[in-house]
Write a protein that holds these residues in place. Sequence first.
Motif, PDB file in Angstrom:
ATOM      1  N   TYR A  30       3.329  10.157  -9.651  1.00  0.00           N
ATOM      2  CA  TYR A  30       2.635  10.299 -10.933  1.00  0.00           C
ATOM      3  C   TYR A  30       1.790  11.569 -10.950  1.00  0.00           C
ATOM      4  O   TYR A  30       1.796  12.310 -11.934  1.00  0.00           O
ATOM      5  CB  TYR A  30       1.762   9.071 -11.194  1.00  0.00           C
ATOM      6  CG  TYR A  30       0.981   9.162 -12.478  1.00  0.00           C
ATOM      7  CD1 TYR A  30       1.581   8.905 -13.691  1.00  0.00           C
ATOM      8  CD2 TYR A  30      -0.363   9.516 -12.467  1.00  0.00           C
ATOM      9  CE1 TYR A  30       0.872   8.992 -14.877  1.00  0.00           C
ATOM     10  CE2 TYR A  30      -1.079   9.605 -13.651  1.00  0.00           C
ATOM     11  CZ  TYR A  30      -0.457   9.347 -14.839  1.00  0.00           C
ATOM     12  OH  TYR A  30      -1.161   9.444 -16.009  1.00  0.00           O
ATOM     13  N   ALA A  31       1.078  11.825  -9.857  1.00  0.00           N
ATOM     14  CA  ALA A  31       0.219  13.010  -9.793  1.00  0.00           C
ATOM     15  C   ALA A  31       1.050  14.284  -9.880  1.00  0.00           C
ATOM     16  O   ALA A  31       0.670  15.236 -10.572  1.00  0.00           O
ATOM     17  CB  ALA A  31      -0.599  12.993  -8.516  1.00  0.00           C
ATOM     18  N   GLN A  32       2.170  14.334  -9.189  1.00  0.00           N
ATOM     19  CA  GLN A  32       3.020  15.519  -9.238  1.00  0.00           C
ATOM     20  C   GLN A  32       3.590  15.740 -10.631  1.00  0.00           C
ATOM     21  O   GLN A  32       3.683  16.864 -11.103  1.00  0.00           O
ATOM     22  CB  GLN A  32       4.175  15.385  -8.236  1.00  0.00           C
ATOM     23  CG  GLN A  32       3.751  15.524  -6.810  1.00  0.00           C
ATOM     24  CD  GLN A  32       4.896  15.243  -5.856  1.00  0.00           C
ATOM     25  OE1 GLN A  32       5.986  14.854  -6.265  1.00  0.00           O
ATOM     26  NE2 GLN A  32       4.640  15.423  -4.573  1.00  0.00           N
TER      27      GLN A  32
ATOM     28  N   GLU B 104       0.829  -1.211   0.000  1.00  0.00           N
ATOM     29  CA  GLU B 104       0.000   0.000   0.000  1.00  0.00           C
ATOM     30  C   GLU B 104       0.862   1.259   0.000  1.00  0.00           C
ATOM     31  O   GLU B 104       0.567   2.215  -0.705  1.00  0.00           O
ATOM     32  CB  GLU B 104      -0.920  -0.031   1.225  1.00  0.00           C
ATOM     33  CG  GLU B 104      -2.158   0.797   1.103  1.00  0.00           C
ATOM     34  CD  GLU B 104      -3.009   0.460  -0.112  1.00  0.00           C
ATOM     35  OE1 GLU B 104      -3.514   1.412  -0.723  1.00  0.00           O
ATOM     36  OE2 GLU B 104      -3.189  -0.709  -0.455  1.00  0.00           O
TER      37      GLU B 104
ATOM     38  N   THR C 265       2.347  14.591 -13.573  1.00  0.00           N
ATOM     39  CA  THR C 265       1.377  14.792 -14.646  1.00  0.00           C
ATOM     40  C   THR C 265       0.336  15.865 -14.358  1.00  0.00           C
ATOM     41  O   THR C 265      -0.431  16.202 -15.261  1.00  0.00           O
ATOM     42  CB  THR C 265       0.642  13.479 -14.955  1.00  0.00           C
ATOM     43  OG1 THR C 265      -0.046  13.059 -13.782  1.00  0.00           O
ATOM     44  CG2 THR C 265       1.607  12.414 -15.423  1.00  0.00           C
TER      45      THR C 265
ATOM     46  N   GLN D 249      -2.116  17.524 -17.159  1.00  0.00           N
ATOM     47  CA  GLN D 249      -3.553  17.257 -17.127  1.00  0.00           C
ATOM     48  C   GLN D 249      -4.350  18.557 -17.018  1.00  0.00           C
ATOM     49  O   GLN D 249      -5.396  18.708 -17.647  1.00  0.00           O
ATOM     50  CB  GLN D 249      -3.910  16.317 -15.968  1.00  0.00           C
ATOM     51  CG  GLN D 249      -3.371  14.918 -16.131  1.00  0.00           C
ATOM     52  CD  GLN D 249      -3.885  14.257 -17.393  1.00  0.00           C
ATOM     53  OE1 GLN D 249      -5.012  14.443 -17.809  1.00  0.00           O
ATOM     54  NE2 GLN D 249      -3.028  13.484 -18.035  1.00  0.00           N
TER      55      GLN D 249
ATOM     56  N   LEU E 202       2.358   1.697  -3.521  1.00  0.00           N
ATOM     57  CA  LEU E 202       1.378   2.180  -4.497  1.00  0.00           C
ATOM     58  C   LEU E 202       1.033   3.645  -4.267  1.00  0.00           C
ATOM     59  O   LEU E 202       0.912   4.419  -5.217  1.00  0.00           O
ATOM     60  CB  LEU E 202       0.118   1.327  -4.438  1.00  0.00           C
ATOM     61  CG  LEU E 202       0.258  -0.091  -4.997  1.00  0.00           C
ATOM     62  CD1 LEU E 202      -1.029  -0.864  -4.784  1.00  0.00           C
ATOM     63  CD2 LEU E 202       0.621  -0.059  -6.458  1.00  0.00           C
ATOM     64  N   MET E 203       0.858   4.039  -2.999  1.00  0.00           N
ATOM     65  CA  MET E 203       0.524   5.438  -2.708  1.00  0.00           C
ATOM     66  C   MET E 203       1.661   6.355  -3.138  1.00  0.00           C
ATOM     67  O   MET E 203       1.426   7.424  -3.691  1.00  0.00           O
ATOM     68  CB  MET E 203       0.222   5.624  -1.221  1.00  0.00           C
ATOM     69  CG  MET E 203      -1.091   5.015  -0.793  1.00  0.00           C
ATOM     70  SD  MET E 203      -2.501   5.582  -1.764  1.00  0.00           S
ATOM     71  CE  MET E 203      -2.563   7.285  -1.307  1.00  0.00           C
ATOM     72  N   ARG E 204       2.888   5.949  -2.890  1.00  0.00           N
ATOM     73  CA  ARG E 204       4.029   6.776  -3.273  1.00  0.00           C
ATOM     74  C   ARG E 204       4.093   6.909  -4.793  1.00  0.00           C
ATOM     75  O   ARG E 204       4.360   7.983  -5.321  1.00  0.00           O
ATOM     76  CB  ARG E 204       5.316   6.170  -2.718  1.00  0.00           C
ATOM     77  CG  ARG E 204       6.536   6.974  -3.013  1.00  0.00           C
ATOM     78  CD  ARG E 204       6.507   8.325  -2.329  1.00  0.00           C
ATOM     79  NE  ARG E 204       7.643   9.098  -2.768  1.00  0.00           N
ATOM     80  CZ  ARG E 204       7.592  10.371  -3.068  1.00  0.00           C
ATOM     81  NH1 ARG E 204       6.484  11.044  -2.924  1.00  0.00           N
ATOM     82  NH2 ARG E 204       8.664  11.010  -3.476  1.00  0.00           N
ATOM     83  N   ARG E 205       3.840   5.815  -5.505  1.00  0.00           N
ATOM     84  CA  ARG E 205       3.840   5.873  -6.961  1.00  0.00           C
ATOM     85  C   ARG E 205       2.753   6.803  -7.472  1.00  0.00           C
ATOM     86  O   ARG E 205       2.951   7.550  -8.414  1.00  0.00           O
ATOM     87  CB  ARG E 205       3.639   4.476  -7.547  1.00  0.00           C
ATOM     88  CG  ARG E 205       4.854   3.612  -7.453  1.00  0.00           C
ATOM     89  CD  ARG E 205       4.602   2.276  -8.090  1.00  0.00           C
ATOM     90  NE  ARG E 205       5.758   1.412  -7.925  1.00  0.00           N
ATOM     91  CZ  ARG E 205       5.732   0.114  -8.121  1.00  0.00           C
ATOM     92  NH1 ARG E 205       4.620  -0.473  -8.501  1.00  0.00           N
ATOM     93  NH2 ARG E 205       6.808  -0.603  -7.953  1.00  0.00           N
ATOM     94  N   ARG E 206       1.581   6.739  -6.834  1.00  0.00           N
ATOM     95  CA  ARG E 206       0.484   7.617  -7.243  1.00  0.00           C
ATOM     96  C   ARG E 206       0.834   9.073  -7.002  1.00  0.00           C
ATOM     97  O   ARG E 206       0.525   9.938  -7.815  1.00  0.00           O
ATOM     98  CB  ARG E 206      -0.787   7.254  -6.474  1.00  0.00           C
ATOM     99  CG  ARG E 206      -1.409   5.978  -6.949  1.00  0.00           C
ATOM    100  CD  ARG E 206      -2.694   5.694  -6.218  1.00  0.00           C
ATOM    101  NE  ARG E 206      -3.154   4.364  -6.558  1.00  0.00           N
ATOM    102  CZ  ARG E 206      -3.559   3.466  -5.698  1.00  0.00           C
ATOM    103  NH1 ARG E 206      -3.588   3.751  -4.416  1.00  0.00           N
ATOM    104  NH2 ARG E 206      -3.953   2.281  -6.083  1.00  0.00           N
ATOM    105  N   GLU E 207       1.487   9.360  -5.860  1.00  0.00           N
ATOM    106  CA  GLU E 207       1.885  10.742  -5.564  1.00  0.00           C
ATOM    107  C   GLU E 207       2.884  11.254  -6.594  1.00  0.00           C
ATOM    108  O   GLU E 207       2.759  12.385  -7.088  1.00  0.00           O
ATOM    109  CB  GLU E 207       2.502  10.817  -4.167  1.00  0.00           C
ATOM    110  CG  GLU E 207       1.524  10.632  -3.044  1.00  0.00           C
ATOM    111  CD  GLU E 207       2.203  10.487  -1.695  1.00  0.00           C
ATOM    112  OE1 GLU E 207       3.444  10.668  -1.622  1.00  0.00           O
ATOM    113  OE2 GLU E 207       1.505  10.176  -0.723  1.00  0.00           O
TER     114      GLU E 207
END
Length: 166
Positions: free
Chosen positions: A59-61, A49, A63, A67, A52-57
């Motif tokens: 990615y969000a930063q 978990e 992109t 977006q 995955l959260m770190r990867r999402r962070e």
Amino acid sequence: MKQCNTCHNEYPPTLEYFPPNKQCLNGLDPMCRACRRAYLREWKKTNRERVLMRRREIYAQRTAPIQQEKTRARRDAAPLRFRAMVMRRGMIDRARSKNLPFDSDTFTVAYLMEWISRTPNCPCCGRGIDYGYKDGETRDNSPSIDRILPANGYITGNVALICWRC
């Protein structure tokens, strides 16, 4: 020769067998590469978990600006469509939160776009309705979908397209 702290095998003290580590005396990690890989694989399984959260962070930063620019370009290219999408999403959210019926077959984005294009002025006050998007701000002449009888929900014949002020 250097001994691995985990498997206790001896290897030459080179980068081929030990990963670099600036905190160690000789600049090499005390664990051999094979043991380090196994340790990291197990850590990732137990901390899935967090990974995955770190990867999402990340990615969000990375992109987020891209977006936001794409959304702005779509909004500027088709303001009528974007306004219809925002209005439909608001209808769905309010119907869901207030436990009201919503006629999703009738109130599509295409239907709302046609309805908006047929209604340049507010039926209540007669002023022109501004269908442009102003970064989330609600203006007096912004369009709004209103329920005629609030308890009946968003069904055909029970909604009106009026300005925000009315």
